[in-house]
Write a protein that holds these residues in place. Structure first.
Motif, PDB file in Angstrom:
ATOM      1  N   MET A 148       0.856  -1.178   0.000  1.00  0.00           N
ATOM      2  CA  MET A 148       0.000   0.000   0.000  1.00  0.00           C
ATOM      3  C   MET A 148       0.898   1.236   0.000  1.00  0.00           C
ATOM      4  N   ARG A 189       1.531   5.437  -0.137  1.00  0.00           N
ATOM      5  CA  ARG A 189       0.927   6.641   0.449  1.00  0.00           C
ATOM      6  C   ARG A 189       1.674   7.858  -0.054  1.00  0.00           C
ATOM      7  N   ARG A 190       0.918   8.913  -0.373  1.00  0.00           N
ATOM      8  CA  ARG A 190       1.519  10.195  -0.754  1.00  0.00           C
ATOM      9  C   ARG A 190       0.819  11.295   0.022  1.00  0.00           C
ATOM     10  N   VAL A 191       1.579  12.319   0.369  1.00  0.00           N
ATOM     11  CA  VAL A 191       1.032  13.458   1.093  1.00  0.00           C
ATOM     12  C   VAL A 191       1.002  14.658   0.158  1.00  0.00           C
ATOM     13  N   GLU A 214      -3.788  13.348   2.566  1.00  0.00           N
ATOM     14  CA  GLU A 214      -2.974  12.192   2.242  1.00  0.00           C
ATOM     15  C   GLU A 214      -3.788  11.309   1.314  1.00  0.00           C
ATOM     16  N   VAL A 244      -3.868   7.353  -0.395  1.00  0.00           N
ATOM     17  CA  VAL A 244      -3.356   6.002  -0.188  1.00  0.00           C
ATOM     18  C   VAL A 244      -3.924   5.085  -1.268  1.00  0.00           C
ATOM     19  N   ILE A 294      -8.102   4.959  -4.948  1.00  0.00           N
ATOM     20  CA  ILE A 294      -7.245   5.835  -4.150  1.00  0.00           C
ATOM     21  C   ILE A 294      -8.127   6.422  -3.064  1.00  0.00           C
ATOM     22  N   ASP A 337      -4.218  -3.563  -5.958  1.00  0.00           N
ATOM     23  CA  ASP A 337      -3.347  -2.681  -5.186  1.00  0.00           C
ATOM     24  C   ASP A 337      -2.160  -2.222  -6.027  1.00  0.00           C
ATOM     25  N   ASN A 396      -1.335   1.584  -6.925  1.00  0.00           N
ATOM     26  CA  ASN A 396      -0.024   2.183  -6.643  1.00  0.00           C
ATOM     27  C   ASN A 396       0.496   2.942  -7.859  1.00  0.00           C
ATOM     28  N   LEU A 414      -1.474   6.109  -8.248  1.00  0.00           N
ATOM     29  CA  LEU A 414      -1.104   7.067  -7.197  1.00  0.00           C
ATOM     30  C   LEU A 414       0.162   7.825  -7.585  1.00  0.00           C
TER      31      LEU A 414
END
Length: 76
Positions: free
Chosen positions: A1, A3-5, A10, A12, A26, A55, A59, A62
């Protein structure tokens, strides 16, 4: 998984179960916010047979994401 901020949010990589498999998605949530995130299905029309495949696709999407709007919508 993965994650980006982004500014104030955020994002995910996630997957959403559906009949016959999973959608890549997402999930977006405000930084420090309580409650459930907002799920955005990506790659419309594609159903993946396994959660792992969904997933992995999420990714990749994302990584393409440019940001999140003030309304928690994905910005491509």
């Amino acid at each position: 998984m993965a994650r980006r901020v982004f500014v104030g949010f955020e994002a995910v990589a996630a997957m959403v179960p559906t009949e016959g498999g999973y959608h890549a998605a997402i999930a977006v949530k405000g930084l420090g916010a309580v409650g459930a995130p907002t799920f955005h299905k990506v790659l419309d029309g594609q159903v993946f047979k396994t959660a792992t495949a969904a997933d992995e696709a999420a990714n990749a999407e994302l990584q393409r994401l440019q940001g999140v709007s003030a309304d928690a919508e994905l910005v491509w």
